[in-house]
Design a protein around this motif. Structure first.
Motif, PDB file in Angstrom:
ATOM      1  N   LEU A 156     -13.847 -43.820  -9.945  1.00  0.00           N
ATOM      2  CA  LEU A 156     -15.002 -44.613  -9.519  1.00  0.00           C
ATOM      3  C   LEU A 156     -14.984 -44.860  -8.013  1.00  0.00           C
ATOM      4  CD1 LEU A 156     -15.248 -47.168 -12.446  1.00  0.00           C
ATOM      5  CD2 LEU A 156     -16.749 -45.236 -11.981  1.00  0.00           C
ATOM      6  N   GLU A 157     -13.814 -45.142  -7.468  1.00  0.00           N
ATOM      7  CA  GLU A 157     -13.715 -45.342  -6.019  1.00  0.00           C
ATOM      8  C   GLU A 157     -14.133 -44.082  -5.270  1.00  0.00           C
ATOM      9  OE1 GLU A 157      -9.681 -46.594  -5.431  1.00  0.00           O
ATOM     10  OE2 GLU A 157     -10.179 -48.715  -5.694  1.00  0.00           O
TER      11      GLU A 157
ATOM     12  N   ALA B   6      -6.620 -46.739 -17.150  1.00  0.00           N
ATOM     13  CA  ALA B   6      -7.393 -47.575 -16.235  1.00  0.00           C
ATOM     14  C   ALA B   6      -7.231 -47.126 -14.788  1.00  0.00           C
ATOM     15  CB  ALA B   6      -6.990 -49.036 -16.388  1.00  0.00           C
ATOM     16  N   GLU B   7      -6.041 -46.744 -14.385  1.00  0.00           N
ATOM     17  CA  GLU B   7      -5.828 -46.329 -12.998  1.00  0.00           C
ATOM     18  C   GLU B   7      -6.637 -45.083 -12.665  1.00  0.00           C
ATOM     19  OE1 GLU B   7      -1.706 -45.898 -12.101  1.00  0.00           O
ATOM     20  OE2 GLU B   7      -1.253 -47.988 -12.564  1.00  0.00           O
TER      21      GLU B   7
ATOM     22  N   GLU C 227     -18.149 -41.173  -1.996  1.00  0.00           N
ATOM     23  CA  GLU C 227     -19.033 -40.015  -1.857  1.00  0.00           C
ATOM     24  C   GLU C 227     -20.488 -40.450  -1.716  1.00  0.00           C
ATOM     25  OE1 GLU C 227     -18.325 -37.547  -5.252  1.00  0.00           O
ATOM     26  OE2 GLU C 227     -16.385 -36.845  -4.513  1.00  0.00           O
ATOM     27  N   GLN C 228     -20.888 -41.413  -2.514  1.00  0.00           N
ATOM     28  CA  GLN C 228     -22.271 -41.897  -2.465  1.00  0.00           C
ATOM     29  C   GLN C 228     -22.566 -42.572  -1.124  1.00  0.00           C
ATOM     30  OE1 GLN C 228     -24.226 -41.067  -4.937  1.00  0.00           O
ATOM     31  NE2 GLN C 228     -26.033 -41.974  -4.064  1.00  0.00           N
ATOM     32  N   LEU C 229     -21.614 -43.355  -0.631  1.00  0.00           N
ATOM     33  CA  LEU C 229     -21.790 -44.011   0.668  1.00  0.00           C
ATOM     34  C   LEU C 229     -21.882 -42.976   1.789  1.00  0.00           C
ATOM     35  CD1 LEU C 229     -19.386 -47.073   0.371  1.00  0.00           C
ATOM     36  CD2 LEU C 229     -21.871 -47.122   0.511  1.00  0.00           C
TER      37      LEU C 229
END
Length: 62
Positions: free
Chosen positions: A48-49, A41-42, A54-56
């Motif tokens: 994802l973060e 999970a980590e 990157e998208q922002l």
């Protein structure tokens, strides 16, 4: 309760035994993933973060 292992042939989770209950593939007794096929999970959250940042960055640099 018996532990489930992941069949290396069909990727189904099956009870530990000689053969896969789904496809009949012979299971390797001494070799199974250390994490039993579970996702870390980590690592997923970190990935994802990173993708979100990157998208922002891409959208703000337009």
């Amino acid at each position: 309760m018996d532990k489930l292992i992941k069949c290396s042939y069909c990727s189904h989770y099956v009870h530990k035994g000689n053969y896969c209950e789904q496809c009949g593939h012979k299971l390797k007794q001494n070799k199974k993933p250390a994490d039993n096929g579970k996702l870390n999970a980590e690592k997923i959250v970190d990935f994802l973060e990173k993708k979100i940042v990157e998208q922002l960055d891409k959208t703000t640099n337009l």
